[in-house]
Design a protein around this motif. Sequence first.
Motif, short mmCIF file in Angstrom:
data_model
loop_
_atom_site.label_atom_id
_atom_site.label_comp_id
_atom_site.label_asym_id
_atom_site.label_seq_id
_atom_site.Cartn_x
_atom_site.Cartn_y
_atom_site.Cartn_z
N ARG A 155 0.97 -1.38 -0.06
CA ARG A 155 0.05 -0.11 -0.10
C ARG A 155 0.96 1.21 -0.21
O ARG A 155 0.54 2.18 -0.79
CB ARG A 155 -0.81 0.02 1.33
N ASN A 156 1.74 1.21 0.86
CA ASN A 156 2.68 2.17 0.84
C ASN A 156 3.50 2.86 -0.39
O ASN A 156 3.39 3.96 -0.71
CB ASN A 156 3.90 2.39 1.91
N ALA A 212 0.67 4.04 -2.97
CA ALA A 212 0.19 5.47 -2.71
C ALA A 212 1.23 6.47 -3.12
O ALA A 212 0.95 7.25 -3.48
CB ALA A 212 0.02 5.41 -1.12
N GLU A 213 2.58 6.14 -2.78
CA GLU A 213 3.47 7.03 -3.17
C GLU A 213 3.56 7.18 -4.64
O GLU A 213 3.83 8.20 -5.18
CB GLU A 213 4.98 6.47 -2.89
N ARG A 251 -1.72 6.97 1.94
CA ARG A 251 -2.10 5.79 2.16
C ARG A 251 -3.33 5.07 2.20
O ARG A 251 -3.72 4.20 1.78
CB ARG A 251 -1.11 5.23 3.21
#
Length: 235
Positions: free
Chosen positions: A31-32, A35-36, A42
Amino acid sequence: MEDIDAIAALQDPVRRRLYEYVVSQGREVGRNEAAEAAGVARTLAAHHLDRLTEAGLLESGSRRLTGRSGPGAGRPAKVYTRARGERAVSLPARDYRTAAELLAEAAEQAGLDAGLCAAARRRGEALRGSAAPCGGLEEAMAMLAARGYEPHLEGAAGIQDAEGAKGTTGEAAPVVRMRNCPFHAVAERFPPLVCGMNLALLEGLFGTDGPVRARMDARPGECCVVVESSKNNIR
C-alpha cells in the motif's frame, strides 16, 4: 454485467493510476509503495486497492515487506498483484475467443502451422506498412506497448520500460520481455501453434534484417517471445 461493473471501477482516475502501477510492476506491491507512486495518501490508496480487489481486477495477500521473519520482523503487510482472470466487454455480445479456439484446433489438427506463421508474418509486415525495420529496442518497446504486450527491459540499468519503470541491472545483454500475451487464452490451449504465430507476427512487425530481432524464450507468467538487439545495442 459483471465484467462491465469491473471495468467501470477503473473510471475513477486515482483508482486507474493505482491499478496501472500495480499491473506494471509484475510483482506484489504494498500500500505504501502504491500510494507514493499514485501521489495519494496511504488510507486513500488502501480504499481504492481494496475496491479493485472486490471488483476482481487485483488479488491481495499479505507478507512481511522487510524480508525478515520471527520476533521483531513486524506485522505482515497487505500486498496486491494483477488478477489472473480476464475481463472483456462487447456490446452487443460477441464470442471471438471460441472462434479463435476452434480455428486453432482445426489448424493444429490439419498441420497448418507453417501456413499460419506465413500469414502472421504477412500481417506483421502489413502493420509496419512502408516504414523501415524497427530502429532499436526503445522503438520496439513502444510498438509492443501499443499492441498490449506490456514490455519491460531486462539486463540494462537505467533504461525505462514503456510505463516509465527502471530496467533491471545485470551483466547480460538487454532483452525486452513482455508481461502480457494478447493471445494468452488461446496460447494456453495450443501453445506451439499460437506461440509460433506470435513469433512470426513480431518478426513481420520488426523486420528480420534490422537492429532488433524476436526469438522464443518462454518463461512462466510472461509472453513466450522476447525481443533483443541483433547488435547488442540500444538506439
